[in-house]
Write a protein that holds these residues in place. Structure first.
Motif, PDB file in Angstrom:
ATOM      1  N   THR A 187      42.176  32.752  40.696  1.00 14.52           N
ATOM      2  CA  THR A 187      41.036  33.258  39.924  1.00 14.52           C
ATOM      3  C   THR A 187      41.413  34.528  39.153  1.00 14.52           C
ATOM      4  O   THR A 187      42.379  35.213  39.506  1.00 14.52           O
ATOM      5  CB  THR A 187      39.841  33.616  40.848  1.00 14.52           C
ATOM      6  OG1 THR A 187      40.143  34.840  41.531  1.00 14.52           O
ATOM      7  CG2 THR A 187      39.534  32.520  41.854  1.00 14.52           C
ATOM      8  N   PRO A 188      40.602  34.867  38.143  1.00 15.95           N
ATOM      9  CA  PRO A 188      40.879  36.051  37.324  1.00 15.95           C
ATOM     10  C   PRO A 188      40.917  37.353  38.134  1.00 15.95           C
ATOM     11  O   PRO A 188      41.773  38.202  37.903  1.00 15.95           O
ATOM     12  CB  PRO A 188      39.717  36.087  36.328  1.00 15.95           C
ATOM     13  CG  PRO A 188      39.217  34.689  36.267  1.00 15.95           C
ATOM     14  CD  PRO A 188      39.445  34.101  37.625  1.00 15.95           C
ATOM     15  N   ASN A 189      39.983  37.523  39.058  1.00 15.84           N
ATOM     16  CA  ASN A 189      39.988  38.793  39.793  1.00 15.84           C
ATOM     17  C   ASN A 189      41.155  38.863  40.762  1.00 15.84           C
ATOM     18  O   ASN A 189      41.734  39.931  40.981  1.00 15.84           O
ATOM     19  CB  ASN A 189      38.648  38.997  40.507  1.00 15.84           C
ATOM     20  CG  ASN A 189      37.545  39.329  39.511  1.00 15.84           C
ATOM     21  OD1 ASN A 189      37.692  40.241  38.705  1.00 15.84           O
ATOM     22  ND2 ASN A 189      36.461  38.564  39.525  1.00 15.84           N
TER      23      ASN A 189
ATOM     24  N   LYS B  38      44.695  39.943  39.246  1.00 16.75           N
ATOM     25  CA  LYS B  38      44.909  41.377  38.936  1.00 16.75           C
ATOM     26  C   LYS B  38      45.674  42.065  40.061  1.00 16.75           C
ATOM     27  O   LYS B  38      46.611  42.838  39.798  1.00 16.75           O
ATOM     28  CB  LYS B  38      43.559  42.081  38.778  1.00 16.75           C
ATOM     29  CG  LYS B  38      42.665  41.533  37.688  1.00 16.75           C
ATOM     30  CD  LYS B  38      41.308  42.233  37.791  1.00 16.75           C
ATOM     31  CE  LYS B  38      40.236  41.545  37.010  1.00 16.75           C
ATOM     32  NZ  LYS B  38      38.909  42.121  37.273  1.00 16.75           N
TER      33      LYS B  38
ATOM     34  N   LEU C 227      38.250  28.791  47.553  1.00 16.67           N
ATOM     35  CA  LEU C 227      36.843  28.922  47.145  1.00 16.67           C
ATOM     36  C   LEU C 227      36.184  27.547  47.032  1.00 16.67           C
ATOM     37  O   LEU C 227      34.971  27.426  47.202  1.00 16.67           O
ATOM     38  CB  LEU C 227      36.725  29.655  45.800  1.00 16.67           C
ATOM     39  CG  LEU C 227      37.321  31.065  45.699  1.00 16.67           C
ATOM     40  CD1 LEU C 227      36.953  31.695  44.355  1.00 16.67           C
ATOM     41  CD2 LEU C 227      36.880  31.961  46.833  1.00 16.67           C
TER      42      LEU C 227
ATOM     43  N   GLN D 220      35.460  31.695  51.380  1.00 17.08           N
ATOM     44  CA  GLN D 220      35.073  33.101  51.190  1.00 17.08           C
ATOM     45  C   GLN D 220      33.829  33.454  52.010  1.00 17.08           C
ATOM     46  O   GLN D 220      33.504  34.621  52.160  1.00 17.08           O
ATOM     47  CB  GLN D 220      34.856  33.414  49.695  1.00 17.08           C
ATOM     48  CG  GLN D 220      33.605  32.839  49.062  1.00 17.08           C
ATOM     49  CD  GLN D 220      33.757  31.377  48.633  1.00 17.08           C
ATOM     50  OE1 GLN D 220      34.576  30.634  49.159  1.00 17.08           O
ATOM     51  NE2 GLN D 220      32.931  30.963  47.674  1.00 17.08           N
ATOM     52  N   ARG D 221      33.153  32.415  52.534  1.00 13.58           N
ATOM     53  CA  ARG D 221      31.970  32.673  53.358  1.00 13.58           C
ATOM     54  C   ARG D 221      32.250  32.467  54.848  1.00 13.58           C
ATOM     55  O   ARG D 221      31.342  32.472  55.671  1.00 13.58           O
ATOM     56  CB  ARG D 221      30.808  31.782  52.895  1.00 13.58           C
ATOM     57  CG  ARG D 221      30.250  32.196  51.528  1.00 13.58           C
ATOM     58  CD  ARG D 221      29.017  31.409  51.129  1.00 13.58           C
ATOM     59  NE  ARG D 221      29.340  30.003  50.874  1.00 13.58           N
ATOM     60  CZ  ARG D 221      29.797  29.529  49.718  1.00 13.58           C
ATOM     61  NH1 ARG D 221      29.969  30.345  48.688  1.00 13.58           N
ATOM     62  NH2 ARG D 221      30.084  28.243  49.571  1.00 13.58           N
TER      63      ARG D 221
ATOM     64  N   GLY E 193      31.932  38.715  50.389  1.00 16.05           N
ATOM     65  CA  GLY E 193      32.344  37.318  50.288  1.00 16.05           C
ATOM     66  C   GLY E 193      33.048  36.953  48.994  1.00 16.05           C
ATOM     67  O   GLY E 193      32.826  35.859  48.457  1.00 16.05           O
ATOM     68  N   LYS E 194      33.882  37.848  48.493  1.00 15.37           N
ATOM     69  CA  LYS E 194      34.604  37.549  47.238  1.00 15.37           C
ATOM     70  C   LYS E 194      36.054  37.991  47.331  1.00 15.37           C
ATOM     71  O   LYS E 194      36.362  39.003  47.975  1.00 15.37           O
ATOM     72  CB  LYS E 194      33.929  38.259  46.057  1.00 15.37           C
ATOM     73  CG  LYS E 194      32.552  37.650  45.742  1.00 15.37           C
ATOM     74  CD  LYS E 194      31.906  38.290  44.539  1.00 15.37           C
ATOM     75  CE  LYS E 194      30.435  37.939  44.449  1.00 15.37           C
ATOM     76  NZ  LYS E 194      30.159  36.535  44.149  1.00 15.37           N
ATOM     77  N   VAL E 195      36.926  37.206  46.668  1.00 13.36           N
ATOM     78  CA  VAL E 195      38.332  37.588  46.547  1.00 13.36           C
ATOM     79  C   VAL E 195      38.486  38.446  45.291  1.00 13.36           C
ATOM     80  O   VAL E 195      37.681  38.316  44.365  1.00 13.36           O
ATOM     81  CB  VAL E 195      39.240  36.331  46.454  1.00 13.36           C
ATOM     82  CG1 VAL E 195      39.301  35.626  47.780  1.00 13.36           C
ATOM     83  CG2 VAL E 195      38.812  35.380  45.336  1.00 13.36           C
ATOM     84  N   PRO E 196      39.502  39.315  45.263  1.00 11.76           N
ATOM     85  CA  PRO E 196      40.571  39.494  46.235  1.00 11.76           C
ATOM     86  C   PRO E 196      40.228  40.536  47.310  1.00 11.76           C
ATOM     87  O   PRO E 196      39.350  41.364  47.112  1.00 11.76           O
ATOM     88  CB  PRO E 196      41.719  40.042  45.369  1.00 11.76           C
ATOM     89  CG  PRO E 196      41.003  40.873  44.334  1.00 11.76           C
ATOM     90  CD  PRO E 196      39.715  40.143  44.046  1.00 11.76           C
TER      91      PRO E 196
ATOM     92  N   GLU F  79      37.223  44.558  45.933  1.00 10.73           N
ATOM     93  CA  GLU F  79      36.959  45.010  44.554  1.00 10.73           C
ATOM     94  C   GLU F  79      38.286  45.242  43.833  1.00 10.73           C
ATOM     95  O   GLU F  79      39.032  46.183  44.115  1.00 10.73           O
ATOM     96  CB  GLU F  79      36.087  46.278  44.494  1.00 10.73           C
ATOM     97  CG  GLU F  79      34.630  46.031  44.865  1.00 10.73           C
ATOM     98  CD  GLU F  79      33.933  45.032  43.942  1.00 10.73           C
ATOM     99  OE1 GLU F  79      34.194  45.044  42.728  1.00 10.73           O
ATOM    100  OE2 GLU F  79      33.136  44.224  44.443  1.00 10.73           O
ATOM    101  N   SER F  80      38.535  44.356  42.866  1.00  8.93           N
ATOM    102  CA  SER F  80      39.843  44.377  42.203  1.00  8.93           C
ATOM    103  C   SER F  80      40.161  45.737  41.569  1.00  8.93           C
ATOM    104  O   SER F  80      41.308  46.191  41.624  1.00  8.93           O
ATOM    105  CB  SER F  80      39.923  43.254  41.161  1.00  8.93           C
ATOM    106  OG  SER F  80      38.886  43.378  40.209  1.00  8.93           O
TER     107      SER F  80
HETATM  108  N1  GSH Z   1      33.765  42.708  41.443  1.00  6.51           N
HETATM  109  C1  GSH Z   1      34.644  41.853  42.202  1.00  6.51           C
HETATM  110  C2  GSH Z   1      34.364  40.414  41.821  1.00  6.51           C
HETATM  111  C3  GSH Z   1      35.146  39.455  42.676  1.00  6.51           C
HETATM  112  C4  GSH Z   1      34.759  38.017  42.352  1.00  6.51           C
HETATM  113  O1  GSH Z   1      33.751  37.739  41.671  1.00  6.51           O
HETATM  114  N2  GSH Z   1      35.566  37.084  42.866  1.00  6.51           N
HETATM  115  C5  GSH Z   1      35.280  35.682  42.645  1.00  6.51           C
HETATM  116  C6  GSH Z   1      36.537  34.946  42.174  1.00  6.51           C
HETATM  117  S1  GSH Z   1      37.153  35.627  40.669  1.00  6.51           S
HETATM  118  C7  GSH Z   1      34.838  35.058  43.960  1.00  6.51           C
HETATM  119  O2  GSH Z   1      35.384  35.377  45.008  1.00  6.51           O
HETATM  120  N3  GSH Z   1      33.839  34.158  43.883  1.00  6.51           N
HETATM  121  C8  GSH Z   1      33.402  33.448  45.040  1.00  6.51           C
HETATM  122  C9  GSH Z   1      31.924  33.517  45.240  1.00  6.51           C
HETATM  123  O3  GSH Z   1      31.247  34.231  44.462  1.00  6.51           O
HETATM  124  O4  GSH Z   1      31.440  32.872  46.157  1.00  6.51           O
HETATM  125  C10 GSH Z   1      36.113  42.224  41.931  1.00  6.51           C
HETATM  126  O5  GSH Z   1      36.392  42.748  40.859  1.00  6.51           O
HETATM  127  O6  GSH Z   1      36.960  42.009  42.815  1.00  6.51           O
END
Ligand code: GSH
Length: 209
Positions: A9-11, A14, A33, A38-39, A50-53, A70-71
């Motif tokens: 994924t984009p985040n 980074k 995902l 992530q959950r 619940g978000k990567v990375p 938080e990237s």
């Molecule tokens: N603000 C967070 C955003 C992270 C984010 O949105 N990650 C997405 C993938 S790029 C994710 O884990 N999505 C899974 C979900 O929302 O369930 C960051 O910059 O790390």
């Protein structure tokens, strides 16, 4: 040794680009995902959002690992740990933070909204048109900066470039055409050609295989 809990994924990319650029040994831990990992309880214990990375630095202190989500925070942490890609004088450093906050508060949410509309393959709607307009507005702002200097925060490559690049590398996924933003295109192509960036993209994409 760093662990980066990530997916293709984009985040995620980074954090991997930063580790590659800074020459930091790291391993990638896949968080699929597509399967909702992530959950899982184990992942939510690392990041309740619940978000990567997520970055785990096991070398930071003898008695406690550093666990960071938080990237943008991960980019700042790695830059401060290594003294790389983040200038120390207040003005140049301020410009890097300006771009990091612009990325986190405007660019990343705009790209995500447009990406979600593309993913759902929705018919045209006011919301979809508004999402596209916001992407174009944000890319226009970046194009203006990149007409004035080679990198997003000035004359040097910094973690702010990594933050923007993480999403802009996936511009097709949110329906953007860089031909309309020639300075963004010039910058994107230069960053894409960096060996650390290609290595990070390859290892991050491999997480989805
Ligand atoms: N603000 C967070 C955003 C992270 C984010 O949105 N990650 C997405 C993938 S790029 C994710 O884990 N999505 C899974 C979900 O929302 O369930 C960051 O910059 O790390």
């Amino acid at each position: 040794m760093l662990e980066i809990h990530a997916f293709a994924t984009p985040n995620s990319v980074k954090a991997v680009i930063a580790a590659e650029e800074m020459g930091l040994p790291h391993s990638l831990v896949p968080v699929d995902l597509r399967q909702g990992r992530q959950r899982s309880d184990a992942f939510m214990a690392l990041n309740p959002n619940g978000k990567v990375p997520v970055l785990i630095d096991r070398s930071a202190a003898a008695d406690a690992d550093v666990v960071l989500s938080e990237s943008a925070a991960i980019l700042v942490y790695l830059a401060e740990k290594t003294g790389q890609l983040l200038p120390t004088d207040p003005e140049r450093r301020g410009k890097v933070f300006e771009q990091l906050f612009f990325h986190a508060s405007a660019a990343s949410p705009a790209f995500l909204q447009a990406f979600l509309h593309e993913m759902r393959k929705e018919p045209e709607s006011d919301a979809r048109t508004a999402a596209r307009k916001e992407v174009a507005r944000v890319l226009g702002v970046l194009d203006g900066s990149l007409q004035r200097h080679p990198y997003v925060a000035g004359d040097e490559y910094t973690i702010a470039d990594i933050a923007h690049f993480g999403w802009i590398w996936r511009h097709q996924s949110f329906g953007a055409d860089l031909a309309a933003f020639p300075s963004v295109k010039r910058w994107h192509d230069e960053i894409l050609s960096r060996p650390a960036v290609s290595a990070a993209i390859a290892s991050t994409l491999a997480l989805a295989h």
